[in-house]
Design a protein around this motif. Structure first.
Motif, mmCIF file in Angstrom:
data_model
loop_
_atom_site.group_PDB
_atom_site.id
_atom_site.type_symbol
_atom_site.label_atom_id
_atom_site.label_comp_id
_atom_site.label_asym_id
_atom_site.label_seq_id
_atom_site.Cartn_x
_atom_site.Cartn_y
_atom_site.Cartn_z
ATOM 1 N N GLY A 88 40.755 33.455 51.200
ATOM 2 C CA GLY A 88 39.630 33.245 50.293
ATOM 3 C C GLY A 88 38.311 33.402 51.035
ATOM 4 O O GLY A 88 38.258 33.930 52.151
ATOM 5 N N MET A 99 45.261 41.342 43.544
ATOM 6 C CA MET A 99 44.852 42.477 44.379
ATOM 7 C C MET A 99 46.100 43.183 44.884
ATOM 8 O O MET A 99 46.186 44.400 44.873
ATOM 9 N N GLY A 153 42.466 38.933 43.450
ATOM 10 C CA GLY A 153 41.148 39.556 43.621
ATOM 11 C C GLY A 153 40.079 38.479 43.516
ATOM 12 O O GLY A 153 39.277 38.281 44.432
ATOM 13 N N VAL A 154 40.073 37.743 42.415
ATOM 14 C CA VAL A 154 39.184 36.589 42.262
ATOM 15 C C VAL A 154 39.455 35.626 43.414
ATOM 16 O O VAL A 154 40.611 35.280 43.680
ATOM 17 N N SER A 155 38.447 35.233 44.095
ATOM 18 C CA SER A 155 38.485 34.239 45.176
ATOM 19 C C SER A 155 39.180 34.733 46.441
ATOM 20 O O SER A 155 39.125 34.087 47.462
ATOM 21 N N GLN A 156 39.853 35.880 46.363
ATOM 22 C CA GLN A 156 40.561 36.455 47.524
ATOM 23 C C GLN A 156 41.587 35.502 48.123
ATOM 24 O O GLN A 156 41.903 35.581 49.312
ATOM 25 N N VAL A 180 30.334 36.455 39.662
ATOM 26 C CA VAL A 180 30.951 37.781 39.665
ATOM 27 C C VAL A 180 31.696 37.982 38.354
ATOM 28 O O VAL A 180 32.584 37.201 38.025
ATOM 29 N N GLU A 187 32.983 33.006 39.614
ATOM 30 C CA GLU A 187 33.583 34.271 39.185
ATOM 31 C C GLU A 187 34.168 34.035 37.796
ATOM 32 O O GLU A 187 34.539 32.912 37.458
ATOM 33 N N TRP A 232 34.255 40.085 36.174
ATOM 34 C CA TRP A 232 35.327 41.081 36.150
ATOM 35 C C TRP A 232 35.555 41.438 34.668
ATOM 36 O O TRP A 232 35.814 40.561 33.851
ATOM 37 N N LEU A 291 43.183 43.693 38.695
ATOM 38 C CA LEU A 291 42.782 43.536 40.090
ATOM 39 C C LEU A 291 42.271 42.122 40.352
ATOM 40 O O LEU A 291 42.525 41.535 41.408
#
Lengths: 325, 325, 325, 325
Positions: free
Chosen positions: B280, B304, B256-259, B291, B184, B293, B300
């Protein structure tokens, strides 16, 4: 510099299940488990989970009786299909090359069979359908909105198979032909009770267990597992299952092997068992020594804490521990 | 059949941190973070987490000022050390071969430097010390008892580095020389804000971010991350940190990245930032598209939900966002 | 305006347990359950949980055999001791007035006995000792640091008693003499299986169940319960118990009655059963209608999901389901 | 024996909110927060949560601008309405007796006003409508199925009000007129920042805070809170809110006061702030001493860990911190 080439499996792709009651099975996997539908034909439905990009991780097909049709696996590189074809046929296995038909989103694939009788399929090329705006996650690294419906599993995790054959030669076959690594196993004086194998850092992409002594069908599926991020999500899943009128099969509890926090539930349309699970651990060590649990450790290996028995089912359509493969 | 050989990194091994207050840093990482001590010398302490088999995943060394000395990575096969030596020197990088001395449990290793100035080390051979009976887990697949002390992190997860250089060439260097895959990234008109790269199915084994405009030190460590199995465990960690008299740096919250569900805390002995995290997602797809962004998604991507700013530190010994590498 | 006066019980105070192995019981309740020690005499130890202000919520006393000595309850107002004395003696119960001795931190108290033979004690005046600086929470509304040791329970929650007598008259006795409200009960053609009663918004401060048909001892304690804030904390407790070499007795699982998420564990020093639990619900409605579960609902009432049986114990010192009162 | 009679409030009943966009507010409270609808009129919707038996815990009414109309409270005994009428009028408060009309399910009720201008209502008699079969929980102690929709809050918990007046006299008014007990408060040299009061073992059924210095509207609602059983459920709520396109207002984080684990979110139809929360603690001690947090403790009192600021809102329809009462 040149090197001995080894084809590799990258990941578990999908389980293809046959169900005698497609409507009820679809209700279970879509509304309760929370898988999303990507395609339908007259007698099949294709589903996937919120985090999944491929065409499907589950196929439900209408049929006379509940059975596992086959498990598909994605290879790491396009050329690995040919690589596996060579190894498999050199080792005396029959391999069928299937042309792409795109109904199921797959390109060319290989069909093969384990000595146990379980059927496998290898593919590389696969469609990755998009998601309708209303269902799409705000996160760019995820397909569907989180918690869109039901339990809301995140992805397929592994498949667990049962065989009446000795398991050790099956584990060796998986290692020698498909590059699986044995991660943990239970070894008793009476033989190997089961083994957990993977091609990824997961402890198991596949479990392969010895069937009970009264079992006569040689190849069965014990369960298909889906992942949730937190043990707390599995507890919520238990609530949802019971509120839907389904009695959980076993759990929640924690396995010693793999350290999985589990809940087992059966699809009321077919009796196929599903594991809702979280936690566990990852293996990054390239020289991981398979963990051997002896007969005296077997109880801990199977259940660190939680229930140790399945709830008996009396429905004639539902075999008590497994569905046939 | 022959094939082009590619050496591979199997996993993140350890971070070697220098601290001006070894006693306080040791208290933080041992009692609060919950790492176990495997070895000590006059000016160094070696530590690892409950699930880890290798000699250490963290080195704390006494020194004048807080800095990241280097990050070590384990290669997949013994011959990969030579393989990486060849690639790195062919690409014009200086590589130092270090003989095993066993104080740190490592066999032969390679020392190298990223263009950003961050120092890396590659090894394959490593000691895997046992655990004293009293501390040993009942589980055969785990070293120390779970929840033995403090937060009780399970394993090291990743390292996040900051550079004043453009990040894109650094990401490319990692890809071309060490086989990292970009998973990402955040791309803005002003350049690439950062990228998350891995050699495993984790979204990142390493993050590499652009330092803020006022930053003059070219190479810093933003944080070192440890894994917990559940978001709930991270919340418990926040309680423990505050009860220990430490003000968390940022979080809990969700990237947001990697959750990742995160909590940032700083070692009061050195100012080194530690991320306690869980959740994650994993990437098993061999053809994962990084991904992207954009500038409009950057907020985000970074958060998040949860806090967006670090708590300001006024202690002169603690730089506000990073420690030097 | 005047009004009919009703004395009231404010809360469960403490359970006084006798153990044949005080050292082992103390290890269990202090190191594993995580209670803190407030006082000791030659043959007794007083303990309380992190959130508790009173002198103790548990007394462990050395004795020949495991038994529940008595359960103490705090009344709402000082004058309620006299109020209860009047009601109890008017209703034909024997009440003993005990002078304060302060060893146990209590002022004057009343000793009484349920028709089932279970012994109770009522008090109002109680010492509230402080906490040593090192153990004190940073929070002003809490005594000890959170997660100070072991499971780290937050407070005592309820006690569950077993009787060979019919339970319905016992429930009525509790209502008429002590102001307990019946919240839920299981009613079968064979009689009332059990009832859950409270003086607070908790669903039960006391459970009172019918003993099994083979039971001959008239009064037993089924379990003593401690509260945790989250179901996830109960799962962590299960890990800690197993890592300490103790096999959990039952759970984790969820009761239908009270919606408690439970884990049952037995003190290895005495066999006394402890429930570690969370979730459940609160009753604020002043006109709550007791929830009746019929024979056909009994299975769901006892277990919404999770295990339904206790792990058998073979140790002769540990009776299989309960300890005597 | 006779006794001085004190009427008592048993519990918080409901908040009656006015919204300029009823459709959007209904979407938020029904689909996202997960309340169920029990009744509708042309300009009002009545809602309640899964665990609630009364007619409603929230009224949404269409109106020109967002405001809190009133907060209703259920008294403990039918005669307490007259009891409160007497006390309130004796203390110089104006009380309006409202006849039952049953549109809102209430019997006779009292309307009154705090000195701050916030409007309250007292009732005893209330309808308890049943639930349609398809939505009914399998549990006999619960109304709707758990996890029926959205966040799935379990019950209303408390209301938090803001005033431009000194708060201390308001707290005293609540204590003297309505029997509220002060549980915790923040006292600074500039006055009392806020207090948390309850009539139940909850730390607060009502919070009453001092408005910021720029605030000119005398009476506002800061937030309305709903309960979830686990901190993990609050984290899931944050995901759901963001996936629904709503930016959370603050959190997740943990207050020192009350130990609540919180997430603040604003209804996009009205700007009314909702707290989704769990954890906290209960007060059973009848002689609880209010916990005083001084100026130096105020930061910890407000935020033990987590964010300390609200996300700024630029929408003109949404006031930045509160909605008017």
């Amino acid at each position: 510099m040149t090197f001995q080439y080894h084809p590799e499996i990258a990941k578990l792709g999908a389980a293809h299940l046959v169900t005698p009651d497609l409507d009820k099975s679809l209700w279970f996997f879509h509304e309760i488990i929370g898988l999303e539908i990507t395609a339908r034909t007259e007698n099949k439905v294709y589903l996937r989970a919120a985090m999944e990009h491929e065409h499907h991780s589950l196929v439900l097909e209408a049929g006379d009786r509940a059975r596992l049709d086959h498990v598909s696996w994605r290879v790491r590189r396009p050329e690995d299909l040919e690589g596996f074809h060579t190894i498999l046929t050199e080792n005396g296995n029959e391999v069928l090359v299937e042309a792409p038909n795109r109904e199921d989103g797959y390109g060319e694939s290989l069909r093969l069979q384990m000595p146990s009788g379980h059927k496998l399929r290898l593919y590389y090329d696969v469609d990755k359908p998009g998601v309708a705006e209303a269902d799409r996650s705000v996160l760019l690294n995820q397909r569907y909105k989180s918690w869109n419906r039901g339990i809301g599993v995140r992805r397929i995790d592994h498949v667990n198979l049962w065989t009446t054959h000795d398991t050790e030669p099956q584990h060796e076959w998986l290692t020698q032909n498909l590059g699986f690594k044995l991660r943990e196993y239970i070894q008793t004086p009476a033989g190997r009770l089961g083994g957990w194998l993977s091609v990824t850092p997961l402890v198991h992409d596949m479990g392969l267990m010895k069937a009970g002594p009264l079992e006569t069908t040689p190849a069965r599926m014990h369960h298909l597992a889906f992942w949730l991020d937190n043990a707390a999500d599995v507890l919520r899943a238990a609530d949802i299952v019971v509120e839907a009128g389904i009695k959980p099969d076993m759990g929640p509890g924690k396995h010693g092997v793999s350290q999985a926090f589990f809940l087992y539930v059966r699809d009321p349309g077919s009796g196929h068992r599903v594991e809702i699970f979280s936690n566990g651990y990852l293996i990054f060590d390239p020289d991981w020594e398979p963990v051997e649990w002896g007969a005296e450790d077997a109880a801990l290996a199977l259940t660190m804490w939680g229930p140790t028995d399945y709830v008996p089912h009396t429905d004639d359509n539902i075999m008590n521990t497994t569905t046939e493969a």
